[in-house]
Design a protein around this motif. Structure first.
Motif, PDB file in Angstrom:
ATOM      1  N   TYR A   1     119.943 163.955  95.091  1.00  0.00           N
ATOM      2  CA  TYR A   1     119.641 164.156  96.513  1.00  0.00           C
ATOM      3  C   TYR A   1     118.147 163.960  96.722  1.00  0.00           C
ATOM      4  CZ  TYR A   1     124.270 165.740  97.804  1.00  0.00           C
ATOM      5  OH  TYR A   1     125.605 165.782  98.082  1.00  0.00           O
TER       6      TYR A   1
ATOM      7  N   TYR B   1     118.348 166.304 103.259  1.00  0.00           N
ATOM      8  CA  TYR B   1     118.552 165.494 102.074  1.00  0.00           C
ATOM      9  C   TYR B   1     119.584 164.410 102.335  1.00  0.00           C
ATOM     10  CZ  TYR B   1     116.139 169.220  99.525  1.00  0.00           C
ATOM     11  OH  TYR B   1     115.220 170.130  99.080  1.00  0.00           O
TER      12      TYR B   1
ATOM     13  N   LYS C   1     118.129 169.035  95.361  1.00  0.00           N
ATOM     14  CA  LYS C   1     119.227 169.855  95.857  1.00  0.00           C
ATOM     15  C   LYS C   1     120.337 169.863  94.811  1.00  0.00           C
ATOM     16  CE  LYS C   1     122.659 169.918  99.570  1.00  0.00           C
ATOM     17  NZ  LYS C   1     123.148 169.218 100.777  1.00  0.00           N
TER      18      LYS C   1
ATOM     19  N   LEU D   1     114.840 164.060  99.456  1.00  0.00           N
ATOM     20  CA  LEU D   1     114.343 164.673 100.679  1.00  0.00           C
ATOM     21  C   LEU D   1     113.881 163.598 101.636  1.00  0.00           C
ATOM     22  CD1 LEU D   1     113.682 167.293 102.165  1.00  0.00           C
ATOM     23  CD2 LEU D   1     111.423 167.240 101.117  1.00  0.00           C
TER      24      LEU D   1
END
Length: 616
Positions: free
Chosen positions: A64, A82, A36, A66
């Motif tokens: 970030y 995230y 992200k 997941l």
């Protein structure tokens, strides 16, 4: 080492995740295809770190990750969510310095904050006194003074945190005018749907009743209770507000911008209270004309003759246009004037409490110990101590705080710190999250002196329990609310056994006896303590005593909530509110269940007859 590795870490669950205790941190490696992008605030923060704070960041960055385990939505489908952390941007060798922060870049209440001079001049840490609660009526008056001293906050260690909380509140009030604004802007605020206990409703917190988490959050139960956010409202009223009023009244050396910002916030708070009083008076006035046909017996309740719908409409009528107290705040105001006009002092203070609870570190030792915010160090998430990627250290020769790799870290792996060997309840109370794995090897529990003495009295039947209690408290230097640990495997701590032994020994005859009698006496004492501790465990496991429900009911409730989550649809009315409510209830039940398991383990340990070995 002058640096404590224990850290107050990120509270909001959306930015924290703990890998299972039986998995290595490398399993949480970042997938480049799922990364992200960083926000503009985070990009400005990274530039600010290097340009202003002179922080050296080597081989890592904000990343970030997941969280595939966080399932939200209908039909059990996973929602892409995230969480923020620190990612290795290159291979890092063990022993390498990953992050290095100059001492003068650390946010300290007495040295580098906007109100540093005022904190020192007003002697905040040494002079403020906070007595947490009144003494029980049944406790001897002679013991009252000692217990109140035990429950009095003299600045060590809670006011170390309180000074930093006040300093952060001042920085938030300044907004863009604060030197630390780019840093504080990256930190979360107390939001309606976050998992930190400050955002929980009272009904939701009641689900924790009986747990150590609940007890420590509500009172100074033991040494762990000094960790924020316990007793936030009390400290705001007794410590923070007097300090802010002194600043607004011209005391302490602070900038004109900060003094004006604090003064405006106090003025806003006063206006909000006056508005609330006017709303209540207007409701009462309107209700007078509608209650002529009702019995006079209900006059004692000013809302008694109004149904719920009518009350709500009247409150909305008079409260419309008013600024409702909202503790959520996405980021600090752009400047001090904006902060003064749009923020409330209570909300800024609560945000500061969350930041200090979530991000601060304990630096130094003994007399030099203090609480601080260390830039970028706080980006690291928590893992089991065995899996930590780094250790924290201070280099006195270079006057820098260093984060040093303790293992080889591969590019793309998450760099993890450890916040300590904490139970589920402590992780929730301090940081607002629970481990993804339910097998936390640090799920210990505590038993209060009150619970232990009651059980001992039940077993022994003291002729004068109050006199015995008085003697034991004086002998052991404990107080009525002292708490003693039971380890996750069910073994009582040596201190708990020693206190139980002291309780039973008070009425012993001191005359010398022969060896055979002494052996018999030891066996009797071991049986008495075993019976007393077993009584405590049985009472805790029985619904309606320490906890509202038993272990089996808690497990069933968690499964029912999981089933409800799997059936929930995003299109439902109040989907998010219901989902957050279920999540918080599940967290509370998990904490309760972990403690019930430890009580069950204690009963098994006692049945094995091991107590005599630990007692003698």
């Amino acid at each position: 080492s002058p640096l404590s590795s224990r850290r107050s870490a990120k509270a909001a669950k959306e930015q924290r995740s703990l890998p299972p205790d039986d998995a290595s941190p490398q399993q949480n490696g970042v997938d480049a295809t799922k990364q992200k992008p960083l926000s503009s605030i985070e990009l400005k923060y990274l530039d600010y770190l290097k340009r202003e704070l002179k922080v050296d960041v080597n081989g890592c960055a904000i990343g970030y990750f997941l969280d595939d385990k966080n399932v939200i939505g209908s039909g059990g489908s996973a929602s892409s969510r995230y969480y923020r952390g620190c990612v290795a941007t290159e291979d890092i060798k063990s022993g390498a310095i990953v992050v290095s922060v100059p001492d003068d870049s650390v946010l300290l209440a007495e040295k580098t904050s906007a109100c540093a001079s005022a904190v020192v001049a007003l002697n905040l840490r040494d002079c403020q006194k906070v007595v947490t609660e009144e003494t029980d009526a049944d406790v001897e008056q002679e013991q009252e003074r000692e217990r109140e001293e035990d429950r009095t906050d003299n600045g060590k260690p809670r006011l170390q945190r309180e000074a930093l909380i006040i300093a952060v509140t001042c920085e938030l009030a300044l907004g863009n005018d604060s030197y630390y604004y780019p840093y504080l802007a990256t930190m979360p605020r107390v939001k309606k749907f976050s998992d930190c206990l400050l955002s929980w409703t009272e009904a939701q917190k009641e689900r924790l009743r009986g747990t150590d988490c609940w007890t420590r959050f509500k009172s100074y139960a033991d040494e762990e209770s000094v960790e924020v956010p316990s007793l936030t409202q009390l400290h705001f009223e007794e410590v923070a507000r007097p300090f802010f009023e002194a600043i607004a009244n011209g005391k302490g050396k602070v900038s004109k911008a900060l003094r004006e910002a604090i003064g405006q916030l106090l003025m806003n708070e006063k206006k909000n209270k006056e508005r609330e009083i006017n709303v209540e008076m207007a409701i009462l006035s309107d209700s007078d004309g509608d209650d002529d046909d009702d019995d006079d017996d209900d006059d004692d309740d000013i809302y008694g003759n109004l149904n719920g719908s009518k009350k709500l409409k009247m409150k909305n009528k008079y409260a419309s246009g008013a600024d409702e107290e909202d503790i959520s705040s996405p980021k600090p105001s752009a400047n001090a004037e904006g902060a003064s006009q749009s923020q409330s002092l209570a909300r800024l203070y609560r945000d500061a409490v969350n930041i200090v609870a979530s991000y601060s570190f304990t630096l130094g030792e003994d007399e030099t110990e203090t609480q601080a915010l260390v830039p970028f160090w706080d980006m690291l998430n928590h893992t089991h101590p065995v899996f930590a990627s780094v250790k924290l250290s201070h280099d006195a020769s270079t006057k820098r705080l260093n984060m040093i790799a303790v293992r080889d870290i591969r590019k793309g792996d998450e760099i993890l710190n450890t916040y300590g060997e904490l139970s589920d309840g402590e992780l929730l109370r301090r940081y607002g999250f629970l481990p993804t794995s339910s097998r936390n090897p640090h799920n210990s529990i505590t038993i209060s002196f009150k619970e232990l003495f009651t059980a001992c009295d039940k077993v022994y039947g003291f002729e004068n329990p109050r006199l015995v209690r008085k003697k034991v408290l004086k002998l052991t230097n404990e107080n009525w609310r002292s708490r003693f640990e039971v380890y996750p495997n069910g073994r009582p701590s040596r201190k708990l056994i020693a206190i139980a032994d002291a309780i039973f020994s008070v009425e012993d005859d001191d005359d010398e006896e022969d060896e055979a009698f002494e052996l018999e006496k030891k066996d009797t004492r071991a049986k008495e303590i075993t019976e007393a501790l077993n009584f405590v465990a049985i009472r805790a496991l029985t619904p309606g005593n320490r906890y509202p429900t038993a272990r089996r009911e808690a497990s069933k409730s968690i499964q029912m909530l999981l089933d409800a989550d799997s059936r929930a649809k995003r299109s439902e009315v109040n989907f998010l509110e219901n989902h957050v409510d279920r999540r918080r209830i599940k967290m509370a039940l998990r904490v309760r269940l972990s403690e019930l398991k430890t009580f069950s383990m204690m009963r098994k340990w006692l049945r094995m007859g091991k107590l005599r070995k630990w007692l003698f």
